[in-house]
Motif scaffolding. Structure first.
Motif, PDB file in Angstrom:
ATOM      1  N   MET A  11      29.253  43.177  35.022  1.00 48.75           N
ATOM      2  CA  MET A  11      30.411  43.735  35.736  1.00 48.75           C
ATOM      3  C   MET A  11      31.647  42.868  35.492  1.00 48.75           C
ATOM      4  N   GLY A  12      32.726  43.502  35.101  1.00 50.36           N
ATOM      5  CA  GLY A  12      33.959  42.761  34.868  1.00 50.36           C
ATOM      6  C   GLY A  12      34.618  42.365  36.177  1.00 50.36           C
ATOM      7  N   GLN A  13      35.727  41.661  36.052  1.00 50.81           N
ATOM      8  CA  GLN A  13      36.450  41.211  37.239  1.00 50.81           C
ATOM      9  C   GLN A  13      37.881  41.749  37.248  1.00 50.81           C
ATOM     10  N   THR A  14      38.405  41.916  38.450  1.00 49.99           N
ATOM     11  CA  THR A  14      39.818  42.285  38.560  1.00 49.99           C
ATOM     12  C   THR A  14      40.653  41.043  38.265  1.00 49.99           C
ATOM     13  N   LEU A  15      41.946  41.271  38.073  1.00 48.34           N
ATOM     14  CA  LEU A  15      42.851  40.142  37.812  1.00 48.34           C
ATOM     15  C   LEU A  15      42.818  39.155  38.985  1.00 48.34           C
ATOM     16  N   ALA A  16      42.855  39.680  40.204  1.00 49.23           N
ATOM     17  CA  ALA A  16      42.844  38.793  41.384  1.00 49.23           C
ATOM     18  C   ALA A  16      41.566  37.953  41.394  1.00 49.23           C
ATOM     19  N   GLU A  17      40.427  38.584  41.114  1.00 50.21           N
ATOM     20  CA  GLU A  17      39.152  37.852  41.115  1.00 50.21           C
ATOM     21  C   GLU A  17      39.157  36.754  40.052  1.00 50.21           C
ATOM     22  N   LYS A  18      39.757  37.050  38.897  1.00 49.99           N
ATOM     23  CA  LYS A  18      39.800  36.038  37.825  1.00 49.99           C
ATOM     24  C   LYS A  18      40.633  34.824  38.244  1.00 49.99           C
ATOM     25  N   ILE A  19      41.774  35.095  38.891  1.00 55.18           N
ATOM     26  CA  ILE A  19      42.642  33.972  39.281  1.00 55.18           C
ATOM     27  C   ILE A  19      41.954  33.140  40.373  1.00 55.18           C
ATOM     28  N   ILE A  20      41.335  33.826  41.340  1.00 57.84           N
ATOM     29  CA  ILE A  20      40.652  33.108  42.427  1.00 57.84           C
ATOM     30  C   ILE A  20      39.475  32.309  41.866  1.00 57.84           C
ATOM     31  N   ALA A  21      38.729  32.910  40.931  1.00 60.38           N
ATOM     32  CA  ALA A  21      37.585  32.202  40.338  1.00 60.38           C
ATOM     33  C   ALA A  21      38.050  30.914  39.647  1.00 60.38           C
ATOM     34  N   LYS A  22      39.146  31.024  38.914  1.00 60.46           N
ATOM     35  CA  LYS A  22      39.667  29.824  38.238  1.00 60.46           C
ATOM     36  C   LYS A  22      40.040  28.753  39.261  1.00 60.46           C
ATOM     37  N   ALA A  23      40.743  29.187  40.336  1.00 57.25           N
ATOM     38  CA  ALA A  23      41.192  28.230  41.351  1.00 57.25           C
ATOM     39  C   ALA A  23      40.011  27.627  42.113  1.00 57.25           C
ATOM     40  N   ALA A  24      38.918  28.370  42.179  1.00 52.05           N
ATOM     41  CA  ALA A  24      37.731  27.888  42.899  1.00 52.05           C
ATOM     42  C   ALA A  24      36.806  27.090  41.974  1.00 52.05           C
ATOM     43  N   GLY A  25      37.191  26.979  40.700  1.00 52.17           N
ATOM     44  CA  GLY A  25      36.361  26.259  39.739  1.00 52.17           C
ATOM     45  C   GLY A  25      35.055  26.982  39.447  1.00 52.17           C
ATOM     46  N   ARG A  26      35.123  28.313  39.486  1.00 49.63           N
ATOM     47  CA  ARG A  26      33.930  29.119  39.285  1.00 49.63           C
ATOM     48  C   ARG A  26      34.135  30.078  38.116  1.00 49.63           C
ATOM     49  N   GLY A  27      33.042  30.558  37.557  1.00 46.12           N
ATOM     50  CA  GLY A  27      33.144  31.534  36.472  1.00 46.12           C
ATOM     51  C   GLY A  27      33.398  32.931  37.015  1.00 46.12           C
ATOM     52  N   HIS A  28      32.941  33.171  38.236  1.00 47.22           N
ATOM     53  CA  HIS A  28      32.921  34.531  38.759  1.00 47.22           C
ATOM     54  C   HIS A  28      32.954  34.483  40.281  1.00 47.22           C
ATOM     55  N   VAL A  29      33.719  35.343  40.897  1.00 47.82           N
ATOM     56  CA  VAL A  29      33.647  35.498  42.355  1.00 47.82           C
ATOM     57  C   VAL A  29      33.526  36.983  42.687  1.00 47.82           C
ATOM     58  N   SER A  30      32.980  37.278  43.866  1.00 51.44           N
ATOM     59  CA  SER A  30      32.849  38.671  44.298  1.00 51.44           C
ATOM     60  C   SER A  30      33.546  38.861  45.639  1.00 51.44           C
TER      61      SER A  30
ATOM     62  N   ASP B  52      39.636  43.160  33.887  1.00 52.82           N
ATOM     63  CA  ASP B  52      38.722  43.743  32.896  1.00 52.82           C
ATOM     64  C   ASP B  52      38.665  45.267  33.051  1.00 52.82           C
ATOM     65  N   ARG B  53      38.404  45.942  31.931  1.00 51.64           N
ATOM     66  CA  ARG B  53      38.306  47.407  31.976  1.00 51.64           C
ATOM     67  C   ARG B  53      37.202  47.892  32.905  1.00 51.64           C
ATOM     68  N   ASP B  54      36.111  47.142  32.941  1.00 54.83           N
ATOM     69  CA  ASP B  54      34.976  47.589  33.763  1.00 54.83           C
ATOM     70  C   ASP B  54      34.960  46.896  35.132  1.00 54.83           C
ATOM     71  N   ALA B  55      36.121  46.421  35.575  1.00 51.61           N
ATOM     72  CA  ALA B  55      36.191  45.787  36.908  1.00 51.61           C
ATOM     73  C   ALA B  55      35.985  46.842  37.987  1.00 51.61           C
ATOM     74  N   ASN B  56      35.599  46.354  39.155  1.00 48.60           N
ATOM     75  CA  ASN B  56      35.314  47.251  40.263  1.00 48.60           C
ATOM     76  C   ASN B  56      36.511  47.309  41.213  1.00 48.60           C
ATOM     77  N   TYR B  57      37.066  48.497  41.384  1.00 48.69           N
ATOM     78  CA  TYR B  57      38.195  48.664  42.311  1.00 48.69           C
ATOM     79  C   TYR B  57      37.724  49.379  43.570  1.00 48.69           C
ATOM     80  N   LEU B  58      38.289  48.963  44.706  1.00 48.34           N
ATOM     81  CA  LEU B  58      37.907  49.570  45.977  1.00 48.34           C
ATOM     82  C   LEU B  58      38.358  51.019  46.035  1.00 48.34           C
TER      83      LEU B  58
END
Ligand code: SF4
Lengths: 162, 425
Positions: B1-20, B252-258
Motif C-alpha cells: 500500500m502506498g502512502q499519501t504525501l502527508a503520511e510520507k512527510i510525517i514518516a520522515k519526521a518520525a524517522g520511520r519508513g511508513h506510518v498509518s 503515491d498513486r496507490d495511496a489510501n484516501y479517506l
C-alpha cells in the motif's frame, strides 16, 4: 465527585470562549467574558468542578489556548463534547483538562448532576439515572494529563534528563 | 500500500519508513513559527519555569503581526517583550512588522517541500501550499517544541479535493473554499488532512493556492496540502528558499484516501458566507442587496498581491459608494511594495480605499477597523464568528476580494461579475 452540567450547542468557537476584544488584557478579565455571547450568565454562575458539555466541534477556531485557560480559571476540569476541534483538544490536554468525546453528550441537560470516570470512559447522569460511554483519553497522553499537563510533564522529563 | 504525501512527510519526521492513520508518533520539527500573540509572551513563562533553552534557534521564526503597530500600552508591552525575547534567545529569523506570519513565512523563503512545520496559529495550514506538512498548535504545545524539538501527532488520514476545470472571471479560490465550507461543513474535515489536486490547481498561482490551504482551517483540517510542482519551485527560488528534491514529495498513486470530493471549477459562482459561520455560505445572489457600512480587504486569507489585483480589477476607474468605508490592510510590506510598483495601489487608493498597516488588524478584532454594534461588514478574511471583528452584534459577511470591492462600490452586497463584464463605467 458530582458535577453540574452546563450545556452548549455545536460549533462553540474560540472567539466565544475567549473574545478577541479582551485578549490583550489580563487572563482573569478575559475569563469573565467567557461564553458571554451565548450565555451572559455563565462566567458569574459557574462553580469549581462544574462540567461543560458541547455538541459537535467544540473549540473550533483559533489556536489561542486562552480558550482552555479561561474555562480552567472558572473552575472547569472536565469537558465533554460530541467532538472537539483538533487544536483545542490538544490545548485542553496540554493544560491537564480532561476532554472526553462522547457520542451521547446531547442526552445531558443543563443542570444535570453527573459523575465522570475518565480512565474507564464512563459518564453517569445521576439526575436521569443513565450511563454513557465515551472515548477514553489516548493512552500515550494519560500520563501528561494526570500530571496536570504539558508543563509539569516537561518538568518531570527534564528532571529525569530525557 | 502506498502512502499519501502527508503520511510520507510525517514518516520522515518520525524517522520511520511508513506510518498509518491513527498511529501516535513523535516527530522531529523542521521549523517552528510563532507570532507576537501566541509566541514569546506565552512561551517565555513556560521556558523560564522549566529553566530550558530553545532547542535550535536557527529553526525558529518569529513574526510580529497581531498587535502591530502598537496602539496602546498593552500592545506596546507585548511587542517589547517579543523583541527582547527574540534578542535574548538569539533568534535570527525575526520579521518585525513585515506582515502577516502565514504570508511572510514563504515570502522570506522559509518553507520547502517535505518539511514538518508547526505554527503557533490556527491558519498554519497555509504553509501546506508549499508541499509542507504544517499545522497550528497552542502556546504550550509550542513551548514543548521549543524545549524538545519534537511533538506528538496522531497520524491523520487524507481527504482529497479534486478541482478540475478553470475558474470563471470574477471567481477565485476564496469562492472555492466558501463553497467547500458549506458543502463539507465547519470542522467537517475532522482534523484530517485535505489535499487539493486537479487541473484547476495546476493553473493557480501560489497565492491562490495559499488561500485554499489557509481556509482548510475552517474545514477543521489539521493541515491543507498541495504537492509541489514547477510553480511552487519557481516561487520558492525567487524567495531565496530551498526547493530541495521537490519532485519526490508526491503522494503515491496507490495511496489510501479517506474520501474524495470533486469540484468543477468552471461551474462555481462567487460565494458569500453570512454571519456567523464560514459554512453559512451560498452563491452571492442569495445575499445581494444586503446593506453594508464597511468593506474590509485584509488578512492572510484575502490581502495578498493577487487579492489586491482582484480588488483593483473591480475598482479600476470606480469610486467607493458614499457613506461606505473600504479599508485595505495589505498582507505584507512586500505586498504593498509590489502593489505600488505595478500600479495596483494607485487604483485602490484613487477608488477611495483607506490604507491600514500590514498586520492582522481588524481580522482578529485587535487592531484598526473594528465594528460598532449592529454594523455590517463584508470582508475578505476567513472567519465571521460572532464578535470577532468588534461589537457582539456586528455582522460580518465573508467573500472574495472581487466581491468585497464590488460591494464597496455598490454600497450593498453585489455580484462582482457585473462590474467585470461592464468594464469601467
Ligand atoms: S490575518 Fe486573521 S486569520 Fe490571518 S493570522 Fe491574522 S488573525 Fe489569523
Amino acid at each position: 465527585m458530582t458535577s453540574r452540567a452546563w450545556v452548549f450547542g455545536d460549533d462553540i468557537d474560540t472567539d466565544v470562549l475567549a473574545p478577541g476584544l479582551y485578549m490583550k488584557g489580563p487572563i482573569e478579565v478575559l475569563a469573565t467574558h467567557c461564553l458571554e455571547a451565548v450565555d451572559p450568565n455563565f462566567a458569574a454562575a459557574v462553580k469549581l468542578g462544574d462540567v461543560v458539555i458541547g455538541g459537535e466541534n467544540f473549540g473550533i477556531g483559533s489556536s489561542r489556548e486562552q480558550a482552555v485557560q479561561v474555562l480552567q480559571i472558572l473552575g472547569i476540569r472536565t469537558l465533554i463534547a460530541k467532538s472537539f476541534a483538533g487544536i483545542f483538544y490538544r490545548n485542553a490536554l496540554n493544560f491537564g483538562v480532561t476532554a472526553l468525546t462522547c457520542a451521547e453528550a446531547e442526552k445531558i441537560c443543563a443542570g444535570d448532576e453527573i459523575t465522570v470516570d475518565a480512565p474507564n470512559g464512563t459518564i453517569t447522569n445521576l439526575t436521569k439515572n443513565e450511563t454513557y460511554s465515551c472515548d477514553p483519553l489516548p493512552e500515550q497522553l494519560m500520563e501528561m494529563v494526570a500530571l496536570g499537563g504539558m508543563v509539569p510533564y516537561l518538568e518531570q522529563r527534564l528532571r529525569k534528563g530525557i | 500500500m502506498g502512502q499519501t504525501l502527508a503520511e510520507k512527510i510525517i514518516a520522515k519526521a518520525a524517522g520511520r519508513g511508513h506510518v498509518s492513520p491513527g498511529e501516535f508518533v513523535t516527530c522531529a520539527v523542521d521549523l517552528a513559527m510563532m507570532h507576537d500573540s501566541g509566541g514569546p509572551r506565552r512561551v517565555k513563562p513556560v521556558l523560564d519555569r522549566l529553566g530550558a533553552k530553545v532547542w535550535d534557534p536557527g529553526k525558529v521564526v518569529v513574526i510580529s503581526d497581531h498587535f502591530v503597530p502598537a496602539v496602546d500600552a498593552m500592545s506596546a508591552a507585548i511587542l517589547d517583550l517579543t523583541r527582547k525575547w527574540v534578542a535574548e534567545n538569539n533568534i535570527q529569523n525575526f520579521h518585525d512588522m513585515q506582515g502577516i506570519c502565514h504570508v511572510v513565512l514563504p515570502e522570506r523563503g522559509h518553507l520547502s517541500p517535505g518539511m514538518f512545520v508547526v505554527g503557533g496559529d490556527s491558519h498554519s495550514p497555509t504553509g501546506g501550499a508549499f508541499g509542507c506538512f504544517m499545522f497550528g498548535v497552542g502556546a504550550t504545545d509550542m513551548a514543548g517544541v521549543l524545549v524538545t524539538g519534537e511533538t506528538w501527532i496522531k497520524v491523520p488520514g487524507t481527504i482529497r479535493i479534486n478541482i478540475d476545470g478553470q475558474l470563471a472571471p470574477g471567481v477565485s479560490s476564496k469562492d472555492i473554499m466558501l463553497h467547500l465550507c458549506a458543502r463539507i461543513g465547519m470542522g467537517g474535515a475532522g482534523y484530517q488532512v485535505v489535499e487539493f489536486c486537479g487541473s484547476a490547481i495546476e493553473g493557480l498561482p501560489m497565492i491562490e493556492r495559499m488561500t485554499l490551504c489557509n481556509m482548510s482551517a475552517e474545514l477543521g483540517a489539521q493541515a491543507g496540502l498541495i504537492a509541489a510542482d514547477k510553480t511552487t519551485a519557481a516561487y520558492i527560488t525567487a524567495a531565496g528558499g530551498n526547493v530541495g528534491d521537490y519532485e519526490s514529495w508526491q503522494g503515491d498513486r496507490d495511496a489510501n484516501y479517506l474520501d474524495t470530493h470533486l469540484v468543477e471549477a468552471s461551474s462555481l459562482a462567487p460565494h458569500v458566507a453570512a454571519p456567523h459561520s464560514p459554512a453559512n455560505s451560498a452563491p452571492v445572489g442569495e445575499h445581494s442587496g444586503v446593506v453594508i457600512q464597511q468593506a474590509y480587504i485584509g488578512a492572510c486569507t484575502g490581502a495578498k498581491l493577487e487579492d489586491l489585483h482582484m480588488a483593483a480589477a473591480v475598482l479600476n476607474g470606480r469610486k467607493v459608494a458614499s457613506g461606505i468605508r473600504l479599508l485595505l490592510a495589505p498582507a505584507s510590506t512586500k505586498t504593498t511594495a509590489a502593489a505600488v510598483v505595478d500600479g495596483t495601489m494607485a487604483i485602490l487608493t484613487e477608488a477611495g480605499a483607506i490604507l491600514l498597516p500590514s498586520g492582522c488588524g481588524a481580522c482578529a478584532g485587535y487592531g484598526a477597523g473594528i465594528l460598532a454594534e449592529e454594523e455590517v461588514c463584508i470582508s475578505s478574511t476567513a472567519r465571521n464568528f460572532k464578535g470577532r471583528m468588534g461589537a457582539a452584534s456586528s455582522k460580518v459577511y465573508l467573500a472574495s476580494p472581487y466581491t468585497v470591492a464590488a460591494s464597496a462600490v455598490a454600497g450593498h452586497i453585489t455580484d462582482p461579475r457585473e462590474f467585470l463584464q461592464k468594464g469601467v463605467s
